[in-house]
Design a protein around this motif. Structure first.
Motif, PDB file in Angstrom:
ATOM      1  N   GLU A  94       2.233   3.902   7.832  1.00 43.06           N
ATOM      2  CA  GLU A  94       1.214   4.948   7.843  1.00 43.06           C
ATOM      3  C   GLU A  94       1.859   6.309   7.582  1.00 43.06           C
ATOM      4  OE1 GLU A  94      -1.970   6.427  11.104  1.00 43.06           O
ATOM      5  OE2 GLU A  94      -1.644   4.263  10.946  1.00 43.06           O
ATOM      6  N   THR A 101       0.837  -1.190   0.000  1.00 40.73           N
ATOM      7  CA  THR A 101       0.000   0.000   0.000  1.00 40.73           C
ATOM      8  C   THR A 101       0.875   1.245   0.000  1.00 40.73           C
ATOM      9  OG1 THR A 101      -0.080   0.058   2.403  1.00 40.73           O
ATOM     10  CG2 THR A 101      -1.841  -1.132   1.286  1.00 40.73           C
ATOM     11  N   ILE A 145      -5.183   6.374   0.043  1.00 37.73           N
ATOM     12  CA  ILE A 145      -4.512   5.081   0.163  1.00 37.73           C
ATOM     13  C   ILE A 145      -4.636   4.366  -1.178  1.00 37.73           C
ATOM     14  CG2 ILE A 145      -4.501   2.857   1.319  1.00 37.73           C
ATOM     15  CD1 ILE A 145      -5.726   4.242   3.750  1.00 37.73           C
ATOM     16  N   HIS A 164      -0.515  11.783   2.263  1.00 28.97           N
ATOM     17  CA  HIS A 164      -1.197  12.782   3.093  1.00 28.97           C
ATOM     18  C   HIS A 164      -1.073  14.125   2.402  1.00 28.97           C
ATOM     19  CE1 HIS A 164      -2.806  14.620   6.706  1.00 28.97           C
ATOM     20  NE2 HIS A 164      -1.885  15.558   6.568  1.00 28.97           N
ATOM     21  N   ASP A 180      -6.270  12.185   3.313  1.00 29.63           N
ATOM     22  CA  ASP A 180      -5.422  11.000   3.203  1.00 29.63           C
ATOM     23  C   ASP A 180      -5.934  10.135   2.057  1.00 29.63           C
ATOM     24  OD1 ASP A 180      -3.731  11.550   5.367  1.00 29.63           O
ATOM     25  OD2 ASP A 180      -5.191  10.751   6.789  1.00 29.63           O
ATOM     26  N   GLU A 195       0.438   5.154   1.066  1.00 28.75           N
ATOM     27  CA  GLU A 195      -0.421   6.149   1.714  1.00 28.75           C
ATOM     28  C   GLU A 195       0.148   7.536   1.453  1.00 28.75           C
ATOM     29  OE1 GLU A 195      -1.597   5.584   5.709  1.00 28.75           O
ATOM     30  OE2 GLU A 195      -1.749   3.403   5.505  1.00 28.75           O
TER      31      GLU A 195
END
Length: 130
Positions: free
Chosen positions: A40, A22, A63, A26, A61, A24
């Motif tokens: 994260e 994954t 993903i 921001h 956010d 992620e």
């Protein structure tokens, strides 16, 4: 050498095609603040607490899940037809014959050193091979 490089590249391609991970991200407004792979993403510190959820937060956010291939075809020796099994066995047997070691040969004159020449007979007798 090229064959080895090509083999390693193909095996790495198969290995990495089965990985899933994954990514992620921001965002604070329209600006990308942090990108994290396998973990994260860190925030920018401007996230709104839950009790002030009436106001819209400027942070977002996202993903992205990149899924690997999980349907690899695996064959066993029993899945082949009888003719194919016979060919594989005979090929491997005939190929293994090349790697059998030869019996050690004994060289009887290995430690023999020729006698020292005192005179060069060919020069003394003026005999030359033409």
């Amino acid at each position: 050498m090229i064959h080895k490089i090509f083999s390693i590249a193909l095996s790495a391609l198969v290995l990495f095609s089965t990985f899933s991970f994954t990514v992620e991200k921001h965002y604070c407004g329209n600006r990308l603040v942090d990108v994290a792979v396998f973990s994260e993403a860190k925030g920018c510190g401007m996230e709104m607490p839950l009790k002030n959820s009436m106001k819209k937060s400027c942070c977002k956010d996202t993903i992205d899940v990149i899924e690997g291939q999980d349907e690899l075809q695996s064959l066993s020796f029993d899945d082949f037809e009888l003719e194919t099994q016979e060919f594989i066995v005979s090929f491997l047997y005939s190929f293994s014959v090349f790697y059998e070691s030869l019996p050690k040969q004994i060289v009887p004159h290995k430690d023999y050193s020729p006698p020292n020449l005192v005179y060069d007979i060919q020069l003394l007798d003026d005999v030359f091979l033409i």
